[in-house]
Design a protein around this motif. Structure first.
Motif, PDB file in Angstrom:
ATOM      1  N   PRO A  20       1.187  -1.566  -0.008  1.00 39.92           N
ATOM      2  CA  PRO A  20      -0.315   0.162   0.373  1.00 39.92           C
ATOM      3  C   PRO A  20       0.571   1.274  -0.159  1.00 39.92           C
ATOM      4  O   PRO A  20       1.627   1.597   0.812  1.00 39.92           O
ATOM      5  CB  PRO A  20      -1.362   0.082   1.480  1.00 39.92           C
ATOM      6  N   CYS A  21       0.242   2.167  -0.842  1.00 37.89           N
ATOM      7  CA  CYS A  21       1.339   3.217  -0.636  1.00 37.89           C
ATOM      8  C   CYS A  21       0.322   4.341  -1.169  1.00 37.89           C
ATOM      9  O   CYS A  21      -1.404   4.237  -1.602  1.00 37.89           O
ATOM     10  CB  CYS A  21       2.051   3.443  -2.532  1.00 37.89           C
ATOM     11  N   VAL A  22       0.724   5.686  -0.861  1.00 39.80           N
ATOM     12  CA  VAL A  22       0.271   6.542  -0.898  1.00 39.80           C
ATOM     13  C   VAL A  22       0.040   7.120  -2.502  1.00 39.80           C
ATOM     14  O   VAL A  22       1.003   8.272  -2.669  1.00 39.80           O
ATOM     15  CB  VAL A  22       0.680   8.463   0.011  1.00 39.80           C
ATOM     16  N   GLU A  25       4.652  17.676   9.832  1.00 40.45           N
ATOM     17  CA  GLU A  25       4.792  19.242   8.569  1.00 40.45           C
ATOM     18  C   GLU A  25       6.370  19.034   8.729  1.00 40.45           C
ATOM     19  O   GLU A  25       7.418  19.567   7.429  1.00 40.45           O
ATOM     20  CB  GLU A  25       5.185  20.450  10.368  1.00 40.45           C
ATOM     21  N   ASP A  26       6.775  18.502  10.098  1.00 35.39           N
ATOM     22  CA  ASP A  26       7.985  17.531   9.042  1.00 35.39           C
ATOM     23  C   ASP A  26       8.412  16.800   7.752  1.00 35.39           C
ATOM     24  O   ASP A  26       9.327  17.099   7.574  1.00 35.39           O
ATOM     25  CB  ASP A  26       8.794  16.559  10.736  1.00 35.39           C
ATOM     26  N   ILE A  27       7.373  15.309   7.529  1.00 37.09           N
ATOM     27  CA  ILE A  27       6.590  14.949   6.741  1.00 37.09           C
ATOM     28  C   ILE A  27       7.016  15.851   5.962  1.00 37.09           C
ATOM     29  O   ILE A  27       7.202  15.268   4.132  1.00 37.09           O
ATOM     30  CB  ILE A  27       5.756  13.688   7.656  1.00 37.09           C
ATOM     31  N   GLU A  83       0.173  15.594   1.283  1.00 43.53           N
ATOM     32  CA  GLU A  83      -0.411  16.620   1.390  1.00 43.53           C
ATOM     33  C   GLU A  83      -1.270  16.236   2.957  1.00 43.53           C
ATOM     34  O   GLU A  83      -0.755  14.727   3.093  1.00 43.53           O
ATOM     35  CB  GLU A  83      -1.734  16.752   0.941  1.00 43.53           C
ATOM     36  N   VAL A  84      -1.248  16.827   4.118  1.00 44.74           N
ATOM     37  CA  VAL A  84      -1.840  16.772   4.806  1.00 44.74           C
ATOM     38  C   VAL A  84      -2.902  15.369   5.048  1.00 44.74           C
ATOM     39  O   VAL A  84      -2.879  14.978   5.147  1.00 44.74           O
ATOM     40  CB  VAL A  84      -2.414  18.146   5.639  1.00 44.74           C
ATOM     41  N   GLN A  85      -3.945  15.735   4.069  1.00 48.65           N
ATOM     42  CA  GLN A  85      -4.895  14.260   3.981  1.00 48.65           C
ATOM     43  C   GLN A  85      -4.199  12.982   4.164  1.00 48.65           C
ATOM     44  O   GLN A  85      -5.131  12.528   4.321  1.00 48.65           O
ATOM     45  CB  GLN A  85      -5.819  14.535   2.622  1.00 48.65           C
ATOM     46  N   GLU A 139      -5.007   9.999   5.975  1.00 47.98           N
ATOM     47  CA  GLU A 139      -5.659   8.874   5.324  1.00 47.98           C
ATOM     48  C   GLU A 139      -4.509   7.754   5.323  1.00 47.98           C
ATOM     49  O   GLU A 139      -5.260   6.673   5.855  1.00 47.98           O
ATOM     50  CB  GLU A 139      -5.649   9.289   4.212  1.00 47.98           C
ATOM     51  N   VAL A 140      -3.410   8.036   6.026  1.00 50.80           N
ATOM     52  CA  VAL A 140      -2.661   7.070   6.315  1.00 50.80           C
ATOM     53  C   VAL A 140      -2.624   6.046   7.824  1.00 50.80           C
ATOM     54  O   VAL A 140      -3.288   5.534   7.606  1.00 50.80           O
ATOM     55  CB  VAL A 140      -1.330   7.450   5.984  1.00 50.80           C
TER      56      VAL A 140
END
Length: 76
Positions: A18-20, A41-43, A51-53, A57-58
């Motif tokens: 599974p990937c983003v 923020e670091d990521i 993105e934050v979303q 979702e992860v």
């Protein structure tokens, strides 16, 4: 299981893990960064394609997976 729009599984990419969003960024890598106390923020700074979303979702994806699995814990 809930349907996820930002998590993809493609046998031709990253061995089908599974990937983003079709990026070569495994869900497990994002989870590992969070476990290592990296902030969102670091990521996002280190991986501007995310993105934050995606991070949210992860976390939802990981929580949903655990609902359907029993993970044995070592007795100490």
């Amino acid at each position: 299981m809930k349907k996820f729009k930002r998590i993809t599984i493609d046998p031709q990419k990253m061995g089908g893990v599974p990937c983003v969003r079709d990026f070569r960024m495994p869900v497990s890598s994002v989870l590992a960064m969070l476990a290592d106390k990296k902030t969102q923020e670091d990521i996002l700074k280190k991986h501007p394609e995310l993105e934050v979303q995606d991070i949210n979702e992860v976390l939802l994806y990981a929580a949903e997976l655990l609902r359907f699995r029993e993970i044995p814990l070592a007795v100490q």
